[in-house]
Enzyme design. Structure first.
Site, PDB file in Angstrom:
ATOM      1  N   PRO A 201       0.802  -1.214   0.000  1.00  9.10           N
ATOM      2  CA  PRO A 201       0.000   0.000   0.000  1.00  9.10           C
ATOM      3  C   PRO A 201       0.832   1.260   0.000  1.00  9.10           C
ATOM      4  O   PRO A 201       1.649   1.476   0.879  1.00  9.10           O
ATOM      5  CB  PRO A 201      -0.792  -0.091   1.306  1.00  9.10           C
ATOM      6  CG  PRO A 201      -0.396  -1.393   1.938  1.00  9.10           C
ATOM      7  CD  PRO A 201       0.896  -1.785   1.334  1.00  9.10           C
ATOM      8  N   GLU A 202       0.564   2.084  -0.965  1.00 12.08           N
ATOM      9  CA  GLU A 202       1.041   3.455  -0.928  1.00 12.08           C
ATOM     10  C   GLU A 202      -0.157   4.312  -0.524  1.00 12.08           C
ATOM     11  O   GLU A 202      -1.201   3.786  -0.153  1.00 12.08           O
ATOM     12  CB  GLU A 202       1.618   3.852  -2.285  1.00 12.08           C
ATOM     13  CG  GLU A 202       2.792   2.954  -2.682  1.00 12.08           C
ATOM     14  CD  GLU A 202       3.496   3.386  -3.946  1.00 12.08           C
ATOM     15  OE1 GLU A 202       3.500   4.592  -4.225  1.00 12.08           O
ATOM     16  OE2 GLU A 202       4.023   2.519  -4.646  1.00 12.08           O
TER      17      GLU A 202
END
Length: 270
Positions: free
Chosen positions: A2-3
């Site tokens: 996840p960014e």
DNA sequence: AGTTTAACCTGGGTGC
DNA sequence: TGCACCCAGGTTAAAC
């Protein structure tokens, strides 16, 4: 995984189910995350009401009347909203049982994520030195230019530094640099104010578009409904080594910038 | 002080 | 099939 767009997608998915709810139980199946889950976390959270689910950088902040849980998804974490009786999946390490029978399950195969507690999260060591939010007004090309004075580091590493700006991970760093026409390995201190203006704009555009599409799923990212994100089909360069540049058709190159794979067009990015 | 490297983990893919 | 090896979306802390 996840960014920032994936974390924001997750936050948006769980917040409506959580806010205003009392926590019936916090169940820790495996406390061995990036840092050990505090043994007293259930005692601090159970019986308390969730006021808000916020985000700072890639951290999800579950704000209670009595303090705040600081949650990070690491590289492989996700949260699912579970509505009925369902057996936990492998790597479901933490679950938040609410007073409306809903359960929020935190799944993290690589266990680089965390669940921590703070009475004053803004002052927590993980949060107190973070740079601006990329979608906030204070994030500008002028800021990047100022912070880059004298810096020898590659611009890609520079924009992935959370003290400069939060939320820009490897995928979106590649994408934004392509959009801005900047070579990823150019030294941060050798880029003009004008080009930093373009880069700030490219970062904002890339992240905003990804949030609207529910994030990027490469292997395993799922949102709180267990569905993948669709920004992967919008990627311009990430993961496309050898494929034609979307602008000039020359083959995209791949190098490593500080341990991370970097894809760029040697013709369009200078 | 700035920059690079190693480390925390599991799982999927590849090549022998 | 099995096994060794490499790679992965993040971030810190130690080592240059």
């Amino acid at each position: 995984m996840p960014e920032l767009p994936e974390v924001e997608t997750t936050r948006q998915g769980i917040a409506p189910h959580c806010e205003g709810r009392r926590i019936r139980r916090l169940l820790i199946r495996n406390p061995a995350l990036r840092w050990p889950v505090p043994a007293d976390l259930p005692a601090r959270m159970e019986g308390h009401t969730i006021h808000a689910v916020d985000r700072r950088g890639k951290y999800i902040l579950i704000r209670l009347d009595a303090g705040t849980a600081i949650v990070h998804l690491g590289m492989s974490g996700s949260m699912r909203v579970v509505t009925g009786p369902a057996p936990p999946l492998k790597h479901d390490h933490v679950e938040l049982q609410l007073d409306n029978e809903l359960i929020i399950r935190f799944n993290d195969p690589r266990r680089f994520g965390c669940w921590l507690w703070s009475d004053t999260p803004d002052q927590h060591p993980l949060l107190n030195a973070l740079g601006p939010e990329p979608l906030a007004a204070e994030f500008t090309g002028a800021l990047l230019y100022r912070l880059a004075r004298g810096r020898q580091v590659a611009v890609k590493s520079f924009i992935m530094d959370s003290r400069v700006v939060v939320g820009v991970g490897n995928i979106y760093a590649n994408e934004a640099l392509f959009k801005a026409g900047i070579h990823p390995n150019r030294k941060a201190g050798r880029i003009s104010a004008d080009r930093y203006h373009r880069l700030a704009e490219a970062i904002r555009e890339t992240l905003s578009a990804a949030i609207l599409m529910g994030g990027t799923t490469l292997r395993d990212f799922v949102n709180s409904d267990g569905k993948p994100g669709y920004f992967a089909q919008s990627l311009l360069v990430y993961g496309k080594r050898g494929q034609p540049c979307p602008a000039c058709q020359r083959p995209l190159r791949e190098v490593r910038t500080g341990q991370r794979s970097t894809v760029y067009c040697g013709h369009c990015q200078r």
